[in-house]
Design a protein around this motif. Structure first.
Motif, PDB file in Angstrom:
ATOM      1  N   GLU A 121      -9.067 -49.725 -64.138  1.00 41.06           N
ATOM      2  CA  GLU A 121      -8.253 -48.433 -63.565  1.00 41.06           C
ATOM      3  C   GLU A 121      -8.152 -48.038 -64.535  1.00 41.06           C
ATOM      4  O   GLU A 121      -8.017 -46.639 -65.066  1.00 41.06           O
ATOM      5  N   ALA A 122      -6.937 -48.722 -65.311  1.00 40.12           N
ATOM      6  CA  ALA A 122      -6.975 -47.953 -67.129  1.00 40.12           C
ATOM      7  C   ALA A 122      -7.444 -47.383 -67.320  1.00 40.12           C
ATOM      8  O   ALA A 122      -7.398 -45.613 -67.990  1.00 40.12           O
ATOM      9  N   LYS A 123      -8.709 -47.765 -67.688  1.00 46.79           N
ATOM     10  CA  LYS A 123     -10.068 -47.799 -68.361  1.00 46.79           C
ATOM     11  C   LYS A 123     -11.482 -45.695 -67.441  1.00 46.79           C
ATOM     12  O   LYS A 123     -11.152 -45.161 -68.129  1.00 46.79           O
ATOM     13  N   ARG A 124     -10.905 -45.810 -66.234  1.00 47.38           N
ATOM     14  CA  ARG A 124     -11.374 -44.790 -65.187  1.00 47.38           C
ATOM     15  C   ARG A 124     -10.228 -43.642 -65.618  1.00 47.38           C
ATOM     16  O   ARG A 124     -10.994 -42.676 -66.064  1.00 47.38           O
ATOM     17  N   GLN A 125      -9.105 -44.251 -66.073  1.00 40.98           N
ATOM     18  CA  GLN A 125      -7.983 -42.732 -66.184  1.00 40.98           C
ATOM     19  C   GLN A 125      -7.947 -41.571 -67.231  1.00 40.98           C
ATOM     20  O   GLN A 125      -8.669 -40.425 -67.203  1.00 40.98           O
ATOM     21  N   THR A 126      -9.118 -42.902 -68.353  1.00 43.41           N
ATOM     22  CA  THR A 126      -9.176 -42.289 -69.835  1.00 43.41           C
ATOM     23  C   THR A 126     -10.783 -41.374 -69.521  1.00 43.41           C
ATOM     24  O   THR A 126     -10.716 -41.099 -70.317  1.00 43.41           O
ATOM     25  N   LEU A 127     -11.580 -42.334 -68.722  1.00 42.76           N
ATOM     26  CA  LEU A 127     -12.328 -41.821 -68.797  1.00 42.76           C
ATOM     27  C   LEU A 127     -13.058 -40.450 -68.261  1.00 42.76           C
ATOM     28  O   LEU A 127     -13.357 -39.628 -68.434  1.00 42.76           O
ATOM     29  N   LEU A 128     -11.717 -40.267 -67.004  1.00 45.60           N
ATOM     30  CA  LEU A 128     -11.539 -39.168 -66.412  1.00 45.60           C
ATOM     31  C   LEU A 128     -10.827 -38.435 -67.182  1.00 45.60           C
ATOM     32  O   LEU A 128     -11.090 -36.635 -67.171  1.00 45.60           O
ATOM     33  N   GLU A 129      -9.329 -37.911 -68.196  1.00 46.22           N
ATOM     34  CA  GLU A 129      -8.882 -37.440 -69.331  1.00 46.22           C
ATOM     35  C   GLU A 129      -9.865 -36.829 -69.969  1.00 46.22           C
ATOM     36  O   GLU A 129     -10.023 -35.164 -70.349  1.00 46.22           O
ATOM     37  N   SER A 130     -11.315 -38.126 -70.509  1.00 50.53           N
ATOM     38  CA  SER A 130     -12.015 -37.628 -71.425  1.00 50.53           C
ATOM     39  C   SER A 130     -13.050 -36.561 -71.345  1.00 50.53           C
ATOM     40  O   SER A 130     -13.142 -35.675 -71.503  1.00 50.53           O
ATOM     41  N   ALA A 131     -13.611 -36.332 -69.962  1.00 39.57           N
ATOM     42  CA  ALA A 131     -14.598 -35.901 -69.003  1.00 39.57           C
ATOM     43  C   ALA A 131     -13.716 -34.164 -68.862  1.00 39.57           C
ATOM     44  O   ALA A 131     -14.445 -32.861 -68.850  1.00 39.57           O
ATOM     45  N   ARG A 132     -12.460 -34.855 -68.307  1.00 33.49           N
ATOM     46  CA  ARG A 132     -11.593 -32.848 -68.213  1.00 33.49           C
ATOM     47  C   ARG A 132     -11.253 -32.302 -69.857  1.00 33.49           C
ATOM     48  O   ARG A 132     -12.069 -31.294 -69.802  1.00 33.49           O
ATOM     49  N   SER A 133     -11.928 -33.507 -70.995  1.00 32.15           N
ATOM     50  CA  SER A 133     -11.048 -32.397 -71.932  1.00 32.15           C
ATOM     51  C   SER A 133     -12.704 -31.881 -72.360  1.00 32.15           C
ATOM     52  O   SER A 133     -12.559 -30.905 -73.268  1.00 32.15           O
ATOM     53  N   LEU A 134     -13.830 -32.182 -72.262  1.00 31.57           N
ATOM     54  CA  LEU A 134     -14.872 -31.902 -72.941  1.00 31.57           C
ATOM     55  C   LEU A 134     -15.392 -30.227 -71.851  1.00 31.57           C
ATOM     56  O   LEU A 134     -15.906 -29.919 -72.609  1.00 31.57           O
ATOM     57  N   VAL A 135     -14.398 -30.045 -71.005  1.00 31.53           N
ATOM     58  CA  VAL A 135     -14.800 -28.296 -70.179  1.00 31.53           C
ATOM     59  C   VAL A 135     -13.481 -27.581 -70.215  1.00 31.53           C
ATOM     60  O   VAL A 135     -14.050 -26.665 -70.036  1.00 31.53           O
ATOM     61  N   VAL A 136     -12.815 -28.499 -70.908  1.00 29.77           N
ATOM     62  CA  VAL A 136     -11.379 -27.046 -70.926  1.00 29.77           C
ATOM     63  C   VAL A 136     -11.894 -26.349 -72.516  1.00 29.77           C
ATOM     64  O   VAL A 136     -12.479 -26.381 -73.571  1.00 29.77           O
TER      65      VAL A 136
END
Length: 111
Positions: free
Chosen positions: A96-111
């Motif tokens: 779960e902790a890595k999932r949140q990190t992955l989600l945040e990383s993906a979001r940062s790529l499109v901003v």
């Protein structure tokens, strides 16, 4: 026959079924299961070759049972982008902790 139909099946359905079949085969091979055992393990009386070949798209309950046995999310079966399918598998395998990190990383790529 309309230009978008192939053997009585709308082109979109054919594409979706072939995507599901390809992903189903990938997941089954990844799990090391022979085709004839998968349906039985999932508690389904079905010929997997029909689904893997794209002749039939499995109903959602069928896909959910297969996903559970194969250890993949149902979304993997319906993903027509190979890279996104790999991301779905990586996400589902991560804690779960890595999932949140992955989600945040993906979001940062499109901003």
């Amino acid at each position: 026959m309309a230009f978008y139909e192939y053997r009585g099946m709308p082109a979109r359905s054919k594409i979706i079924n072939s995507t599901i079949g390809r992903r189903l085969r990938q997941a089954r091979e990844r799990a090391g299961l022979p085709q004839d055992c998968l349906g039985a393990l999932a508690g389904l009386d079905a010929r997997m070759s029909r689904h893997e070949g794209g002749a039939h798209g499995p109903p959602m309950k069928f896909a959910e049972a297969l996903a559970k046995v194969l250890g993949v999310p149902v979304a993997f079966f319906y993903c027509n982008d190979d890279r996104l399918a790999e991301i779905i598998l990586a996400y589902s395998a991560a804690p779960e902790a890595k999932r949140q990190t992955l989600l945040e990383s993906a979001r940062s790529l499109v901003v």
